[in-house]
Design a protein around this motif. Structure first.
Motif, mmCIF file in Angstrom:
data_model
loop_
_atom_site.group_PDB
_atom_site.id
_atom_site.type_symbol
_atom_site.label_atom_id
_atom_site.label_comp_id
_atom_site.label_asym_id
_atom_site.label_seq_id
_atom_site.Cartn_x
_atom_site.Cartn_y
_atom_site.Cartn_z
ATOM 1 N N ASN A 19 -2.670 2.283 -4.179
ATOM 2 C CA ASN A 19 -2.412 3.667 -3.779
ATOM 3 C C ASN A 19 -3.500 4.140 -2.821
ATOM 4 O O ASN A 19 -4.679 3.913 -3.060
ATOM 5 C CB ASN A 19 -2.412 4.595 -5.000
ATOM 6 N N CYS A 20 -3.088 4.778 -1.740
ATOM 7 C CA CYS A 20 -4.049 5.373 -0.807
ATOM 8 C C CYS A 20 -3.506 6.743 -0.397
ATOM 9 O O CYS A 20 -2.942 6.916 0.689
ATOM 10 C CB CYS A 20 -4.251 4.475 0.410
ATOM 11 N N PRO A 21 -3.645 7.734 -1.280
ATOM 12 C CA PRO A 21 -3.050 9.045 -1.015
ATOM 13 C C PRO A 21 -3.702 9.749 0.176
ATOM 14 O O PRO A 21 -4.924 9.701 0.348
ATOM 15 C CB PRO A 21 -3.309 9.813 -2.314
ATOM 16 N N PRO A 22 -2.884 10.421 1.007
ATOM 17 C CA PRO A 22 -3.410 11.162 2.157
ATOM 18 C C PRO A 22 -3.898 12.539 1.699
ATOM 19 O O PRO A 22 -3.217 13.554 1.893
ATOM 20 C CB PRO A 22 -2.197 11.264 3.083
ATOM 21 N N ILE A 25 0.862 -1.175 0.000
ATOM 22 C CA ILE A 25 0.000 0.000 0.000
ATOM 23 C C ILE A 25 0.901 1.228 0.000
ATOM 24 O O ILE A 25 1.715 1.419 0.921
ATOM 25 C CB ILE A 25 -0.955 0.033 1.211
ATOM 26 N N ALA A 26 0.767 2.039 -1.034
ATOM 27 C CA ALA A 26 1.612 3.227 -1.177
ATOM 28 C C ALA A 26 0.842 4.456 -0.715
ATOM 29 O O ALA A 26 -0.249 4.750 -1.215
ATOM 30 C CB ALA A 26 2.037 3.393 -2.633
ATOM 31 N N VAL A 27 1.411 5.166 0.237
ATOM 32 C CA VAL A 27 0.790 6.379 0.777
ATOM 33 C C VAL A 27 1.678 7.560 0.418
ATOM 34 O O VAL A 27 2.727 7.787 1.017
ATOM 35 C CB VAL A 27 0.604 6.271 2.305
ATOM 36 N N ALA A 28 1.268 8.276 -0.614
ATOM 37 C CA ALA A 28 2.026 9.449 -1.062
ATOM 38 C C ALA A 28 1.065 10.406 -1.749
ATOM 39 O O ALA A 28 0.275 10.003 -2.604
ATOM 40 C CB ALA A 28 3.138 9.033 -2.019
ATOM 41 N N GLY A 29 1.151 11.654 -1.377
ATOM 42 C CA GLY A 29 0.287 12.657 -1.994
ATOM 43 C C GLY A 29 1.048 13.497 -3.003
ATOM 44 O O GLY A 29 2.155 13.136 -3.435
ATOM 45 N N ARG A 30 0.441 14.615 -3.381
ATOM 46 C CA ARG A 30 1.030 15.534 -4.355
ATOM 47 C C ARG A 30 1.436 14.758 -5.610
ATOM 48 O O ARG A 30 0.572 14.210 -6.298
ATOM 49 C CB ARG A 30 2.191 16.307 -3.726
ATOM 50 N N SER A 31 2.704 14.629 -5.902
ATOM 51 C CA SER A 31 3.134 13.858 -7.067
ATOM 52 C C SER A 31 3.489 12.455 -6.606
ATOM 53 O O SER A 31 4.557 12.219 -6.054
ATOM 54 C CB SER A 31 4.355 14.519 -7.720
ATOM 55 N N ASN A 32 2.543 11.524 -6.786
ATOM 56 C CA ASN A 32 2.742 10.170 -6.267
ATOM 57 C C ASN A 32 3.613 9.347 -7.203
ATOM 58 O O ASN A 32 3.145 8.785 -8.189
ATOM 59 C CB ASN A 32 1.383 9.484 -6.070
#
Length: 429
Positions: free
Chosen positions: A352-355, A329-336
């Motif tokens: 993907n699970c962006p914050p 599970i990848a947690v990255a916002g803005r430019s993922n």
């Protein structure tokens, strides 16, 4: 055993004999009025008790079987009356008023179903499983009842009237219990052909899977072969019962009890939650918490695909060499870049699970959704959705995780049922 010899069992002072069935006795526990002691008998019966024999050792085998089955059900979140074993022939359960209905689920057509429905070939597979209900009445050979008969009977147990909502919940729970145990037995290449369960209502008004579930309760065909059956049907089929026959039945029952010990293997899957920045920890902890609810092992890591690509790939290599079933599970916002880099360099599933932030929602989501071609990472927003999606992937090879997800769906169903009942029965203020 005499009544006096049963006054103290495993340190528990017994009160009145609440009920005695063909194969068990149920006693009050004086120091725990909301609990009962259930003691199995060395007795096997068939034909509503018209056929019966002493089977030495059956009580211990039945208790071992029942306790393990209920432990499996409890472990995946199904509410049962079972509490704990106290000795090899007795266990403690929550005190319930029993619903006088046997709830039967069938995957394959056999036995009494074939007699009632001539023309159906043996082994006909029911998809979804067929459900039937029978009123407990030995004198009349437990007649089959329709849902409408159960509702119309108006059973009131511990203050709960068994109406349509309660019947719907028990029917849905019966299917859940069957499918959970079917998956468990399938992991040992054994077909759960059909089974029966019962429900009780405790002093809090909770509907609980109750009574016992042992080799009297189901049909089991190893490798799907009826000739290899290990259940009580072997005894039912005997016209003349010899000591050798009884020994065969006992060995079959013991085989079932021993096999049950293999139905709860340790989870080999792992959810790895990778965050692109320590500032994303709060979001990741929410995912971790949801994984914990499902008993799915998880691990948190910090790595940036933009600022430390080599380190990200090294972390990925650790898990690829672990021989574990891993979901990332990848947690990255803005430019993922984290999710796409993981997906592009591994065959592990990536979610993907962006914050997302309120001031940048569309951009944060878009950077996770609009990935280059050739990548298979998917995107969800809520932490619970990420955990459930990861668990669903692991459930393809882990029947216990599958069962917890099935129980989660059942609990959602029950919550809606209860909310609907409250709102339609609450008078306008």
């Amino acid at each position: 055993m005499t009544r006096s010899s049963l006054s103290i069992v495993a340190g528990y002072a017994l009160g009145n004999l609440i009920t005695e069935g063909k194969t068990k006795k149920v006693y009050e526990i004086l120091q725990s009025p909301d609990e009962v002691l259930i003691i199995s008998k060395d007795r096997i019966t068939a034909g509503d008790g018209t056929k019966a024999h002493v089977l030495e050792g059956k009580a211990a085998i039945s208790t071992q079987t029942t306790s393990k089955v209920f432990e499996i059900l409890n472990s995946v979140g199904i509410k049962t009356s079972f509490i704990k074993v106290v000795n090899e022939t007795a266990f403690i359960a929550r005190k319930c008023e029993m619903v006088p209905i046997e709830w039967v689920t069938r995957r394959l057509a056999t036995g009494s179903f074939l007699r009632r429905y001539p023309g159906v070939p043996e082994g006909y597979k029911f998809n979804p499983p067929l459900q039937e209900t029978f009123f407990k009445d030995d004198a009349n050979h437990d007649p089959q009842w329709a849902q409408e008969q159960i509702i119309s009977a108006g059973f009131n147990l511990n203050g709960v009237t068994i109406a349509k909502d309660e019947v719907d919940i028990m029917r849905r729970c019966t299917l859940l219990v069957f499918e959970v145990l079917e998956k468990a037995w399938a992991s040992q290449d054994c077909c759960l052909v059909d089974m029966k369960i019962e429900f009780g209502i405790d002093s809090k008004g909770e509907i609980l899977v109750s009574d016992v579930i042992d080799s009297d309760s189901w049909r089991l065909w190893p490798s799907g072969d009826k000739k290899l059956m290990k259940d009580k049907q072997v005894y039912r089929n005997l016209s003349n019962v010899t000591l050798s026959d009884l020994d065969t039945v006992k060995r079959n029952f013991k085989w079932v009890a021993e096999q049950l010990e293999s139905l709860t293997p340790p989870t080999t899957g792992l959810v790895v939650i990778l965050m692109g920045s320590p500032s994303d920890e709060e979001h990741c902890r929410k995912i971790e918490k949801e994984c914990h609810k499902l008993n799915v092992p998880s691990q948190l890591r910090v790595t940036s695909a933009h600022k430390g690509t080599e380190d990200t790939l090294n972390i990925l290599a650790e898990y690829e060499g672990s021989n574990k079933k891993v979901v990332l599970i990848a947690v990255a916002g803005r430019s993922n870049g984290l999710g796409p880099v993981l997906s592009g360099n591994s065959v592990y599933p990536v979610i993907n699970c962006p914050p997302v932030k309120t001031d940048n929602v569309s951009q944060d989501i878009w950077s996770s959704v609009n990935t280059p071609t050739g990548l298979g990472c998917t995107t969800v927003i809520h932490p619970s959705a990420a955990a459930i999606a990861a668990a669903q992937i692991l459930a393809l090879s882990d029947h216990l995780i599958w069962s917890r997800l099935r129980t989660l769906a059942f609990n959602n169903y029950v919550s809606l049922k209860r909310a609907d009942k409250i709102i339609r029965t609450t008078p306008m203020q």
